[in-house]
Each structure stands twice: as C-alpha cells, then as structure tokens.
Write a protein that holds these residues in place. Structure first.
Motif, PDB file in Angstrom:
ATOM      1  N   VAL A  35      24.462  41.486  38.869  1.00 43.02           N
ATOM      2  CA  VAL A  35      25.845  41.621  39.317  1.00 43.02           C
ATOM      3  C   VAL A  35      25.891  41.398  40.821  1.00 43.02           C
ATOM      4  O   VAL A  35      25.020  41.873  41.557  1.00 43.02           O
ATOM      5  N   ILE A  36      26.911  40.677  41.278  1.00 42.41           N
ATOM      6  CA  ILE A  36      27.158  40.528  42.714  1.00 42.41           C
ATOM      7  C   ILE A  36      28.361  41.391  43.072  1.00 42.41           C
ATOM      8  O   ILE A  36      29.435  41.247  42.481  1.00 42.41           O
ATOM      9  N   LEU A  37      28.184  42.298  44.024  1.00 41.80           N
ATOM     10  CA  LEU A  37      29.301  43.061  44.573  1.00 41.80           C
ATOM     11  C   LEU A  37      29.705  42.393  45.880  1.00 41.80           C
ATOM     12  O   LEU A  37      28.876  42.264  46.790  1.00 41.80           O
ATOM     13  N   ALA A  38      30.937  41.959  45.989  1.00 41.97           N
ATOM     14  CA  ALA A  38      31.399  41.241  47.177  1.00 41.97           C
ATOM     15  C   ALA A  38      32.641  41.910  47.728  1.00 41.97           C
ATOM     16  O   ALA A  38      33.631  42.079  47.012  1.00 41.97           O
ATOM     17  N   GLY A  39      32.589  42.291  49.008  1.00 44.21           N
ATOM     18  CA  GLY A  39      33.734  42.993  49.565  1.00 44.21           C
ATOM     19  C   GLY A  39      33.918  42.808  51.053  1.00 44.21           C
ATOM     20  O   GLY A  39      33.172  42.064  51.708  1.00 44.21           O
ATOM     21  N   PRO A 145      28.034  37.653  37.327  1.00 46.53           N
ATOM     22  CA  PRO A 145      29.452  37.921  37.584  1.00 46.53           C
ATOM     23  C   PRO A 145      29.626  38.522  38.972  1.00 46.53           C
ATOM     24  O   PRO A 145      28.725  39.171  39.503  1.00 46.53           O
ATOM     25  N   VAL A 146      30.797  38.300  39.545  1.00 49.46           N
ATOM     26  CA  VAL A 146      31.116  38.842  40.864  1.00 49.46           C
ATOM     27  C   VAL A 146      32.149  39.950  40.696  1.00 49.46           C
ATOM     28  O   VAL A 146      33.230  39.722  40.144  1.00 49.46           O
ATOM     29  N   ALA A 198      36.348  26.810  46.700  1.00 46.04           N
ATOM     30  CA  ALA A 198      37.326  27.342  45.749  1.00 46.04           C
ATOM     31  C   ALA A 198      36.868  28.688  45.186  1.00 46.04           C
ATOM     32  O   ALA A 198      37.660  29.631  45.064  1.00 46.04           O
ATOM     33  N   VAL A 199      35.582  28.799  44.843  1.00 41.44           N
ATOM     34  CA  VAL A 199      35.041  30.050  44.310  1.00 41.44           C
ATOM     35  C   VAL A 199      35.109  31.148  45.367  1.00 41.44           C
ATOM     36  O   VAL A 199      35.537  32.273  45.099  1.00 41.44           O
ATOM     37  N   THR A 200      34.703  30.821  46.583  1.00 48.02           N
ATOM     38  CA  THR A 200      34.729  31.798  47.678  1.00 48.02           C
ATOM     39  C   THR A 200      36.143  32.289  47.936  1.00 48.02           C
ATOM     40  O   THR A 200      36.389  33.493  48.094  1.00 48.02           O
ATOM     41  N   ASP A 201      37.094  31.367  47.960  1.00 47.02           N
ATOM     42  CA  ASP A 201      38.489  31.743  48.218  1.00 47.02           C
ATOM     43  C   ASP A 201      39.051  32.613  47.094  1.00 47.02           C
ATOM     44  O   ASP A 201      39.870  33.508  47.348  1.00 47.02           O
ATOM     45  N   GLU A 202      38.621  32.364  45.860  1.00 46.86           N
ATOM     46  CA  GLU A 202      39.080  33.199  44.748  1.00 46.86           C
ATOM     47  C   GLU A 202      38.563  34.631  44.909  1.00 46.86           C
ATOM     48  O   GLU A 202      39.296  35.598  44.683  1.00 46.86           O
ATOM     49  N   VAL A 203      37.300  34.752  45.316  1.00 45.14           N
ATOM     50  CA  VAL A 203      36.732  36.089  45.541  1.00 45.14           C
ATOM     51  C   VAL A 203      37.475  36.796  46.671  1.00 45.14           C
ATOM     52  O   VAL A 203      37.868  37.964  46.551  1.00 45.14           O
TER      53      VAL A 203
END
Length: 226
Positions: A35-39, A145-146, A198-203
């Motif tokens: 799992v990736i935790l991104a904040g 998953p992020v 696009a992926v980064t901006d969605e996160v």
C-alpha cells in the motif's frame, strides 16, 4: 515485541493525551499487501503522527542526518525514527531521488506500506503544492493501491516545522484517510510522462479534498526558493 509495537504502546497513549488526534477512515487502509500512503506535509511532526495512528507499520524515507547525531537527543531520534519505520537515505546527492524511489519499490514488493509526501518537502505556507511524479511511478511499477491522506492542524501544534510541539486547548489535529485509488489500468506506462502527471494530479486532488487546503500548481521547492 518489535520496536515499532513498543514505541506505539509507549507513545500512543501520550500522543492521544497531548495532541488529541481525530483519525478518520483508517479502516480504508488494506489490512495486508503493498500500500502507498500519500499525503500532504505541513510540519516535522507529521512523520511522528502518521505511524502512530495506523494499524500497520508505515515505512518512509527520511534524511540520514536524523540518525547521525551522537548526542543523547540524536540517539533518541535515531531510535524512534528507525523504530517506527524511517529508512535513512542521503537525499542531497545527485542520485538521492533514484535511491528514494528504489527504496520505496523494495518496501512495496515486500508487501508493506510505504508512506510518501508527493510535494517533496513541507509546505511553506500551509497550502497544498504540486505533486512530484515519483508517487505515480511507484504505483505503476508495483501495482500497489494508493491511499490518500490529509494532515490537518499539525502546523498549529508545531509552526514552522521546528522546535518542540506546543499543544494547547483548542488546538486539535486530524488525520483523514481516503478511499484506495487503483491505477492498475496504466500498467506498463510508468515512463509515459503524461500518464505520470495525470496519476499524480488525481492523487493530489484527493489529498486536497481531504485536507481542504488551497492548491497551488507550483512545486513547493520553487516556492521556497522564491
């Protein structure tokens, strides 16, 4: 008992008393697997709070200077941060970014949780800044998953990211976790810069929704330099 469990057992109750964190959505973190935790990243204590409010150990990159001190304070910091999951990396060198990326990939391939701040540094003014695409590369390379998260109010406890935290009546912090984001539809496209953006901006959009921060489409490092 592992050092992580020991630290959590000792400091968890103290954290709840001093900081009174409100945790929302921790059950959204998968109970097993990578799992990736991104904040967002507001202040230094974010990296102390996050590992202590999750039910699984979170591994994350930290500056190697945090574990190099020979003083009592330095040894205590090294014991704490490596115990909760910090992996020291020299990020000042030319290959610091690559080392951080490969370290994150190794953690995820071992089926663990990797925590990352896509902004790359603390926010200089409490706003949310543009995410760097390393988060997207990790997600696409590993299929993990992020889970987006938001730190709220930690900068009111430790303004400027320095000095001791200053809890006070009326100052509350919160940690909010969002629904896991699945990017497996982009498998094999981890070198496509448009997909990575696009992926980064969605996160980052999810982090903004959770945190309520104003978004700035500029890298935080550039804002600090200016």
């Amino acid at each position: 008992m592992s050092r992580f469990r020991l630290i959590k057992a000792l400091l968890g109750p103290l954290l709840r008393v001093l900081l009174r964190p409100q945790v929302e959505g921790a059950e959204r973190i998968p109970g097993s697997g990578p799992v990736i935790l991104a904040g967002n990243h507001l202040t230094f204590i974010d990296s102390m709070v996050l590992p202590l409010v999750t039910h699984r150990q979170v591994f994350f990159i930290g500056k190697d200077e945090y574990v190099k001190g020979g003083s009592l304070k330095g040894r205590l910091m090294a014991w704490f941060f490596t115990g909760v999951g910090m992996i020291p990396v020299d990020r000042d060198g030319g290959r610091g970014g690559v080392a951080a990326l490969m370290t994150g990939r190794r953690v995820l391939e071992e089926g663990r949780i990797f925590g990352i701040y896509p902004e790359g540094t603390r926010s200089p003014d409490g706003r949310l800044y543009r995410g760097r695409t390393g988060i997207a590369r990790l997600a696409l390379m590993t299929g993990a998953p992020v889970v987006p998260f938001a730190m709220i109010g930690t900068d009111s406890i430790q303004p400027g990211g320095k000095g001791l935290p200053r809890p006070a009546p009326g100052r509350r912090i919160a940690v909010r976790f969002g629904e896991p984001l699945d990017f497996t539809r982009y498998e094999g496209m981890d070198r496509d810069r448009y997909v990575l953006r696009a992926v980064t901006d969605e996160v980052m959009s999810e982090v903004m929704r959770l945190s309520g921060q104003e978004y700035v489409d500029v890298y935080a490092t550039k804002a600090k330099a200016a």
